[in-house]
Design a protein around this motif. Structure first.
Motif, PDB file in Angstrom:
ATOM      1  N   ALA A   1       0.828  -1.203   0.000  1.00  0.00           N
ATOM      2  CA  ALA A   1       0.000   0.000   0.000  1.00  0.00           C
ATOM      3  C   ALA A   1       0.866   1.259   0.000  1.00  0.00           C
ATOM      4  CB  ALA A   1      -0.927  -0.015   1.216  1.00  0.00           C
ATOM      5  N   TYR A   2       1.912   1.226   0.852  1.00  0.00           N
ATOM      6  CA  TYR A   2       2.827   2.374   0.977  1.00  0.00           C
ATOM      7  C   TYR A   2       3.494   2.686  -0.359  1.00  0.00           C
ATOM      8  CZ  TYR A   2       7.217   4.690   2.446  1.00  0.00           C
ATOM      9  OH  TYR A   2       8.292   5.529   2.587  1.00  0.00           O
ATOM     10  N   SER A   3       4.013   1.649  -1.001  1.00  0.00           N
ATOM     11  CA  SER A   3       4.717   1.852  -2.259  1.00  0.00           C
ATOM     12  C   SER A   3       3.749   2.194  -3.390  1.00  0.00           C
ATOM     13  CB  SER A   3       5.532   0.607  -2.623  1.00  0.00           C
ATOM     14  OG  SER A   3       4.711  -0.541  -2.687  1.00  0.00           O
ATOM     15  N   ALA A   4       2.588   1.547  -3.401  1.00  0.00           N
ATOM     16  CA  ALA A   4       1.613   1.790  -4.463  1.00  0.00           C
ATOM     17  C   ALA A   4       1.104   3.226  -4.431  1.00  0.00           C
ATOM     18  CB  ALA A   4       0.449   0.817  -4.334  1.00  0.00           C
ATOM     19  N   VAL A   5       0.818   3.728  -3.248  1.00  0.00           N
ATOM     20  CA  VAL A   5       0.349   5.114  -3.126  1.00  0.00           C
ATOM     21  C   VAL A   5       1.446   6.083  -3.554  1.00  0.00           C
ATOM     22  CG1 VAL A   5      -0.363   6.906  -1.513  1.00  0.00           C
ATOM     23  CG2 VAL A   5      -1.364   4.617  -1.358  1.00  0.00           C
ATOM     24  N   GLY A   6       2.674   5.828  -3.064  1.00  0.00           N
ATOM     25  CA  GLY A   6       3.793   6.714  -3.400  1.00  0.00           C
ATOM     26  C   GLY A   6       4.079   6.752  -4.888  1.00  0.00           C
ATOM     27  N   VAL A   7       4.198   5.563  -5.484  1.00  0.00           N
ATOM     28  CA  VAL A   7       4.497   5.504  -6.916  1.00  0.00           C
ATOM     29  C   VAL A   7       3.283   5.959  -7.733  1.00  0.00           C
ATOM     30  CG1 VAL A   7       5.205   4.012  -8.823  1.00  0.00           C
ATOM     31  CG2 VAL A   7       6.231   3.712  -6.569  1.00  0.00           C
ATOM     32  N   GLY A   8       2.100   5.718  -7.209  1.00  0.00           N
ATOM     33  CA  GLY A   8       0.912   6.201  -7.896  1.00  0.00           C
ATOM     34  C   GLY A   8       0.903   7.727  -7.994  1.00  0.00           C
ATOM     35  N   MET A   9       1.274   8.388  -6.912  1.00  0.00           N
ATOM     36  CA  MET A   9       1.392   9.848  -6.942  1.00  0.00           C
ATOM     37  C   MET A   9       2.503  10.271  -7.904  1.00  0.00           C
ATOM     38  SD  MET A   9       0.979  10.666  -2.880  1.00  0.00           S
ATOM     39  CE  MET A   9       1.263  12.418  -3.096  1.00  0.00           C
ATOM     40  N   TYR A  10       3.585   9.517  -7.915  1.00  0.00           N
ATOM     41  CA  TYR A  10       4.722   9.779  -8.810  1.00  0.00           C
ATOM     42  C   TYR A  10       4.245   9.740 -10.263  1.00  0.00           C
ATOM     43  CZ  TYR A  10       9.802   9.313  -9.922  1.00  0.00           C
ATOM     44  OH  TYR A  10      11.091   9.500 -10.341  1.00  0.00           O
TER      45      TYR A  10
END
Length: 581
Positions: free
Chosen positions: A119-128
């Motif tokens: 979830a942490y990585s998906a949200v971060g990379v999703g914003m990216y």
């Protein structure tokens, strides 16, 4: 756009021309920042000179991670503006200004915790990804998630217990030294006067205003007095040394942070994508190139000689340990074919006092200020944002009113070799057949020179021997060595093996197998006699020997002392007061 050579004769002409007529801007520093500034100023129609004490890109700009990226870590610091700026610049390089040098690169991020980390990585990379689409739509694909099985199919090299799944996101990779040379060549096409191996030894003043500089040609010892309306100091970790020549105590303070990389053969890591790993200190990239992987980086404070930083044994062990934490077949020192170290110029906190800050443009990554009237200084930043940094520096040096009248045009200015690159890529098989080369060679040439490959073909047509491969480094043609001298400003064997090509770390022998052939090609163009040619060969061998010894030493200070035993090609003259960084 016409073609301008960075040939030895053009260099001599540039030094004479700088002396004969005042410049609007003199740029000090031939790394990516200085080269970008020279292009920005020249493309605005200004009379520009750029000098570099060593070779183009000889410092940090040939020793980076060779990535063009938005900076995921800044996103997690909620610095959206900086990420947007970097992703915009990434998109420009990929699609318009340098598509021959900058390539989209997928990275696999192994996920170890099923819910929280994904979830942490998906949200971060999703914003990216979202910011990337806003900053420069369509320049790279968006993230994609994979199961454990799918991840291992993409990257069989990974340990099965190192992940429960992954996501794959995109950034880009770049041949950093070639980017710098292309920037300087493009600046020269717009009229910039460029001279490498030329050191500023004194700044000239009229009262308290800097009005010019005394330059020393490090090849001949000749000195040239150059007048300039404005000087821009873009010397990275040498910022304080350079600005001290003005006699001012103002300006910026820069810390040096060392980052090292190791290189291993392509067959040592079985993966279709690059790898992105989080460490306890930072992040680690395992980056695929055509014939090898580049693994890095470290981030450690550095207090030794800044001229030629080298990896030491502790640095190398750190990278091996972290790479092996996820690789099923561990890498050993015997697998390493090359290593290199560079220094990041980090702005020291509290650099500027309140009064000085009023005349300063500050970014999260870089700062531009006035060290003395007539002397602009820029420091910090990263390779990805070089174009924005250049725009900021030139705007600052010109002042608000003049900058409005002659605004920056580099967003729409392709670098040398970029125009028609895509069309020529589609024609690569026909080009190979027409010119008697393999498709593999033509692809390599297009990704090094872009549409300037036409100049390579003309050289081979004139001298067919230049179409032959280097014996011992068959991925390079003899024409590339000649091109490095005639069109890209190389003056020494080291320039050719360490920056115009990357043989210094692409081959286990650091390019020594081809040194005689390379030296012979260069000698024929540069007019070296046998003694000069032998000196060039011995000088490069001494460098290789010192670097190899340094890599086996644990102490950074001792490793640097060993490296300093190899005498540099041209002595860097310390003419400034001693400043501790």
């Amino acid at each position: 756009m016409f073609t301008t050579q960075l040939s030895p004769s053009k260099r001599e002409e540039a030094l004479r021309d700088m002396e004969e007529k005042p410049l609007d801007i003199l740029v000090i520093g031939g790394g990516v920042t200085g080269a970008g500034i020279a292009l920005d100023a020249a493309s605005r129609g200004l009379r520009v000179g750029i000098v570099e004490a060593q070779d183009w890109a000889s410092g940090t700009s040939s020793r980076s991670s060779k990535l063009v990226h938005g900076g995921l870590r800044y996103l997690y610091q909620l610095n959206f503006a900086l990420v947007a700026e970097s992703l915009r610049e990434r998109g420009l390089l990929l699609t318009h200004t340098a598509p021959h040098l900058v390539k989209a690169q997928p990275f696999l991020w192994p996920i170890k915790m099923r819910v929280i980390e994904r979830a942490y990585s998906a949200v971060g990379v999703g914003m990216y990804d979202a910011i990337a689409q806003f900053a420069h739509r369509g320049s790279v694909p968006i993230q994609k998630h994979y199961s454990k099985k799918g991840s291992l199919e993409l990257a069989p090299a990974l340990k099965k217990d190192a992940l429960i799944g992954s996501l794959v996101y995109y950034d880009a990779r770049v041949d950093d030294a070639r980017l710098v040379v292309n920037l300087v060549r493009t600046a020269a096409q717009f009229g910039a006067l460029a001279a490498n191996r030329t050191q500023v030894v004194e700044m000239l003043k009229d009262g308290n205003k800097v009005v010019g500089a005394k330059l020393r040609d490090m090849e001949t010892g000749a000195e040239h007095v150059v007048k300039a309306e404005s000087i821009i100091n873009a010397t990275g970790v040498w910022t304080e040394k350079t600005q001290s020549l003005s006699g001012s105590t103002g300006g910026l303070k820069v810390l040096a942070s060392k980052g090292i990389h190791i290189v291993v053969p392509k067959e040592k890591i079985d993966s279709k994508v690059g790898l992105f790993l989080r460490t306890e200190k930072s992040v680690l990239f395992i980056i695929p190139w055509k014939r090898y992987w580049v693994i890095g980086t470290t981030d450690t404070k550095y207090h030794e000689n800044r001229l030629e930083p080298v990896p030491d044994s502790e640095d190398i062990d750190y990278l091996l340990e972290h790479a092996n934490s996820v690789l099923a077949n561990p890498l050993t020192r015997d697998d390493i074919i090359g290593a290199f170290a560079g220094l990041r110029p980090l702005l020291q906190p509290g650099t500027l006092d309140g009064d000085k800050a009023k005349s300063t443009k500050v970014s999260r990554e870089h700062t531009v200020t006035e060290a003395a009237p007539g002397l602009t200084v820029i420091a910090g930043g990263k390779l990805t944002s070089y174009r924005q940094m250049a725009e900021d520096a030139v705007d600052f040096a010109l002042g608000k009113e003049l900058a409005k009248r002659i605004s920056c045009v580099t967003r729409s200015t392709p670098l040398s070799g970029a125009v028609d690159y895509e069309a020529m890529w589609e024609q690569r098989e026909a080009l190979a057949k027409k010119n008697g080369l393999s498709v593999d060679h033509v692809e390599d040439l297009l990704n090094r020179y872009g549409s300037d490959i036409k100049l390579i073909f003309k050289m081979i047509e004139k001298d067919p021997s230049l179409g032959k491969e280097l014996k011992g480094a068959e991925e390079y043609l003899r024409a590339e060595i000649a091109f490095g001298v005639l069109h890209e400003g190389a003056l020494h064997v080291e320039d050719l093996l360490a920056r115009r090509t990357r043989l210094c770390y692409e081959h286990r022998d650091r390019g020594l197998a081809v040194i005689d052939e390379v030296a012979t090609i260069a000698a024929d163009i540069l007019g070296w006699d046998e003694a000069a040619k032998a000196h060039e060969i011995e000088n490069y061998k001494a460098r290789c020997d010192a670097e190899e010894k340094a890599e086996g030493i644990v102490s950074e200070a001792e490793a640097q002392k060993v490296r300093e035993q190899a005498v540099p090609i041209t002595e860097f003259i310390d003419v400034s007061p001693q400043i501790d960084g």
